[in-house]
Design a protein around this motif. Structure first.
Motif, PDB file in Angstrom:
ATOM      1  N   SER A  29     -29.718 -32.512 -44.301  1.00 39.06           N
ATOM      2  CA  SER A  29     -29.440 -31.010 -43.789  1.00 39.06           C
ATOM      3  C   SER A  29     -30.020 -30.003 -44.702  1.00 39.06           C
ATOM      4  O   SER A  29     -29.916 -30.272 -46.076  1.00 39.06           O
ATOM      5  CB  SER A  29     -28.065 -30.886 -43.607  1.00 39.06           C
ATOM      6  OG  SER A  29     -27.604 -31.678 -42.680  1.00 39.06           O
ATOM      7  N   GLU A  30     -30.502 -28.934 -44.580  1.00 39.60           N
ATOM      8  CA  GLU A  30     -30.889 -27.936 -45.372  1.00 39.60           C
ATOM      9  C   GLU A  30     -29.576 -26.756 -45.027  1.00 39.60           C
ATOM     10  O   GLU A  30     -29.645 -25.975 -44.249  1.00 39.60           O
ATOM     11  CB  GLU A  30     -32.286 -27.247 -44.675  1.00 39.60           C
ATOM     12  CG  GLU A  30     -33.439 -28.216 -44.834  1.00 39.60           C
ATOM     13  CD  GLU A  30     -34.654 -27.339 -44.374  1.00 39.60           C
ATOM     14  OE1 GLU A  30     -34.561 -26.374 -43.985  1.00 39.60           O
ATOM     15  OE2 GLU A  30     -35.854 -28.075 -44.434  1.00 39.60           O
ATOM     16  N   PHE A  31     -28.765 -26.784 -46.305  1.00 36.36           N
ATOM     17  CA  PHE A  31     -27.942 -25.746 -46.260  1.00 36.36           C
ATOM     18  C   PHE A  31     -27.509 -25.684 -47.938  1.00 36.36           C
ATOM     19  O   PHE A  31     -28.299 -26.063 -48.627  1.00 36.36           O
ATOM     20  CB  PHE A  31     -26.686 -26.073 -45.636  1.00 36.36           C
ATOM     21  CG  PHE A  31     -25.733 -27.241 -46.281  1.00 36.36           C
ATOM     22  CD1 PHE A  31     -24.495 -26.741 -46.855  1.00 36.36           C
ATOM     23  CD2 PHE A  31     -26.221 -28.623 -46.059  1.00 36.36           C
ATOM     24  CE1 PHE A  31     -23.910 -28.194 -47.291  1.00 36.36           C
ATOM     25  CE2 PHE A  31     -25.522 -29.495 -46.814  1.00 36.36           C
ATOM     26  CZ  PHE A  31     -24.197 -29.275 -47.363  1.00 36.36           C
ATOM     27  N   ASP A  32     -26.959 -24.708 -48.119  1.00 40.69           N
ATOM     28  CA  ASP A  32     -26.436 -24.271 -49.737  1.00 40.69           C
ATOM     29  C   ASP A  32     -25.931 -25.420 -50.407  1.00 40.69           C
ATOM     30  O   ASP A  32     -25.785 -25.317 -51.630  1.00 40.69           O
ATOM     31  CB  ASP A  32     -25.524 -23.362 -49.656  1.00 40.69           C
ATOM     32  CG  ASP A  32     -26.114 -21.890 -49.162  1.00 40.69           C
ATOM     33  OD1 ASP A  32     -27.333 -21.715 -48.509  1.00 40.69           O
ATOM     34  OD2 ASP A  32     -25.434 -20.931 -48.941  1.00 40.69           O
ATOM     35  N   GLY A  33     -25.373 -26.404 -49.856  1.00 37.43           N
ATOM     36  CA  GLY A  33     -24.886 -27.519 -50.629  1.00 37.43           C
ATOM     37  C   GLY A  33     -25.779 -28.493 -51.168  1.00 37.43           C
ATOM     38  O   GLY A  33     -25.167 -29.367 -51.941  1.00 37.43           O
ATOM     39  N   THR A  87     -16.760 -27.024 -51.907  1.00 32.95           N
ATOM     40  CA  THR A  87     -15.269 -27.390 -51.281  1.00 32.95           C
ATOM     41  C   THR A  87     -15.402 -27.457 -49.957  1.00 32.95           C
ATOM     42  O   THR A  87     -14.431 -27.335 -49.112  1.00 32.95           O
ATOM     43  CB  THR A  87     -14.341 -26.196 -51.715  1.00 32.95           C
ATOM     44  OG1 THR A  87     -14.694 -24.958 -51.186  1.00 32.95           O
ATOM     45  CG2 THR A  87     -14.321 -26.022 -53.162  1.00 32.95           C
ATOM     46  N   GLY A  88     -16.325 -28.151 -49.358  1.00 29.62           N
ATOM     47  CA  GLY A  88     -16.349 -28.702 -47.990  1.00 29.62           C
ATOM     48  C   GLY A  88     -16.946 -27.616 -47.064  1.00 29.62           C
ATOM     49  O   GLY A  88     -17.299 -28.010 -45.865  1.00 29.62           O
ATOM     50  N   VAL A  89     -17.132 -26.441 -47.437  1.00 30.60           N
ATOM     51  CA  VAL A  89     -17.703 -25.156 -46.474  1.00 30.60           C
ATOM     52  C   VAL A  89     -19.438 -25.548 -46.419  1.00 30.60           C
ATOM     53  O   VAL A  89     -19.879 -25.545 -47.269  1.00 30.60           O
ATOM     54  CB  VAL A  89     -17.362 -23.945 -47.076  1.00 30.60           C
ATOM     55  CG1 VAL A  89     -18.109 -22.867 -46.341  1.00 30.60           C
ATOM     56  CG2 VAL A  89     -16.080 -23.629 -47.406  1.00 30.60           C
ATOM     57  N   VAL A  90     -19.682 -25.529 -45.139  1.00 26.47           N
ATOM     58  CA  VAL A  90     -21.088 -25.837 -44.894  1.00 26.47           C
ATOM     59  C   VAL A  90     -21.786 -24.571 -44.804  1.00 26.47           C
ATOM     60  O   VAL A  90     -21.872 -23.779 -43.559  1.00 26.47           O
ATOM     61  CB  VAL A  90     -21.387 -26.516 -43.498  1.00 26.47           C
ATOM     62  CG1 VAL A  90     -22.659 -27.064 -43.479  1.00 26.47           C
ATOM     63  CG2 VAL A  90     -20.434 -27.840 -43.604  1.00 26.47           C
ATOM     64  N   ARG A  91     -22.288 -23.657 -45.826  1.00 24.93           N
ATOM     65  CA  ARG A  91     -22.527 -22.577 -46.004  1.00 24.93           C
ATOM     66  C   ARG A  91     -24.214 -22.627 -45.859  1.00 24.93           C
ATOM     67  O   ARG A  91     -24.847 -23.448 -46.836  1.00 24.93           O
ATOM     68  CB  ARG A  91     -22.276 -21.698 -47.359  1.00 24.93           C
ATOM     69  CG  ARG A  91     -22.515 -20.392 -47.092  1.00 24.93           C
ATOM     70  CD  ARG A  91     -21.667 -19.628 -48.294  1.00 24.93           C
ATOM     71  NE  ARG A  91     -21.989 -20.251 -49.835  1.00 24.93           N
ATOM     72  CZ  ARG A  91     -21.239 -20.583 -50.565  1.00 24.93           C
ATOM     73  NH1 ARG A  91     -20.067 -20.858 -50.056  1.00 24.93           N
ATOM     74  NH2 ARG A  91     -21.945 -21.087 -51.744  1.00 24.93           N
TER      75      ARG A  91
END
Length: 274
Positions: A29-33, A87-91
């Protein structure tokens, strides 16, 4: 954290398959994590045609492949992903599907009275949404004890709860179900995990749930390990349940019995250099 992934899924048939079509959800996935530094999905063993490739409404990259007269086929992944703990947040995940779409039932996550009662007992007296989500994940982990090999691929959340044991797929389906029971959208996530809490490396892909928390968005919960996904996790994609989120889905025509083997390695930089 830099993680190196090798993932080989091999299919062999005792008589050639006349035609095979597969849908692959095998790209991070493309996300901040996470940032993808290198990623290759190759196919070995037969002449394969690559078809449509697109990003779906949930933000997942999907490609289709097809082949004829298949006796053996291997899907081989090699890549490097740099991860960070949110911390689990999909930002930062760009998606178009509204959270309310994940309140829909599916066969694997369908509610019954026992799941409803488990949900209500878990959140009784808790008003904060994030705290409610944590309580739901803990309740499932207690009610469905992680037990490798205890269930089948088509085991539902209600069946796993009745048995009181299951694997990460079953626990994830149950977390989704109990979240929905209290009006919180939940979805099934597939990916990779570097190691368990005691340092044991995983030999297969992993699954966890994401629950929509107002004010935060999607937050991951891994009931099998009693935590929220951190830098040890690589997220691939999501869906209503394991079937919808499967990294590899396919249909075949003709041929004989299928045998499948899977080997997954997720190493950090130090392990990779050894």
């Amino acid at each position: 954290m830099k993680l190196h992934v090798t993932h080989r899924t091999e299919y062999t048939y005792d008589a050639p398959i006349r035609s095979l079509v597969q849908s692959l959800r095998l790209w991070p996935s493309e996300f901040d994590g996470q940032d993808v530094h290198a990623w290759n999905v190759g196919i070995e063993g037969t002449a394969v045609e690559r078809g449509a490739a697109f990003r779906d409404g949930a933000g997942d990259w999907i490609e289709t492949v097809s082949a004829r007269d298949v006796s053996q086929l291997a899907i081989v992944i090699a890549g490097e992903v740099e991860t960070r703990d949110l911390t689990g947040v999909v930002r930062g995940l760009r998606e178009k599907v509204p959270p309310q779409a994940y309140l829909r039932p599916s066969n694997m996550t369908r509610l019954n009275q026992d799941l409803r009662e488990l949900a209500q007992d878990a959140v009784s007296g808790i008003d904060d949404e994030l705290s409610r989500a944590h309580a739901l994940s803990r309740a499932v982990a207690s009610a469905i004890v992680y037990t490798p090999g205890s269930t089948e691929a088509d085991t539902t959340a209600t069946q796993a709860l009745e048995m009181g044991k299951g694997v990460c797929q079953d626990q994830t389906h149950a977390v989704i179900a109990v979240a929905r029971a209290v009006g919180m959208p939940g979805r099934y996530v597939v990916g990779y995990l570097h190691a368990t809490s005691d340092g044991t490396t995983h030999q297969a892909s992993h699954a966890w749930a994401e629950i929509w928390v107002e004010g935060l968005g999607w937050v991951g919960f891994d009931a099998a390990n009693g935590c929220c996904p951190d830098e040890k996790y690589i997220r691939l994609g999501s869906g209503l349940d394991a079937h919808a989120a499967a990294p590899i889905r396919g249909r075949s025509l003709g041929g004989g019995l299928e045998d499948m083997s899977v080997d997954v390695r997720v190493l950090d930089e130090q392990q990779q250099q050894q």
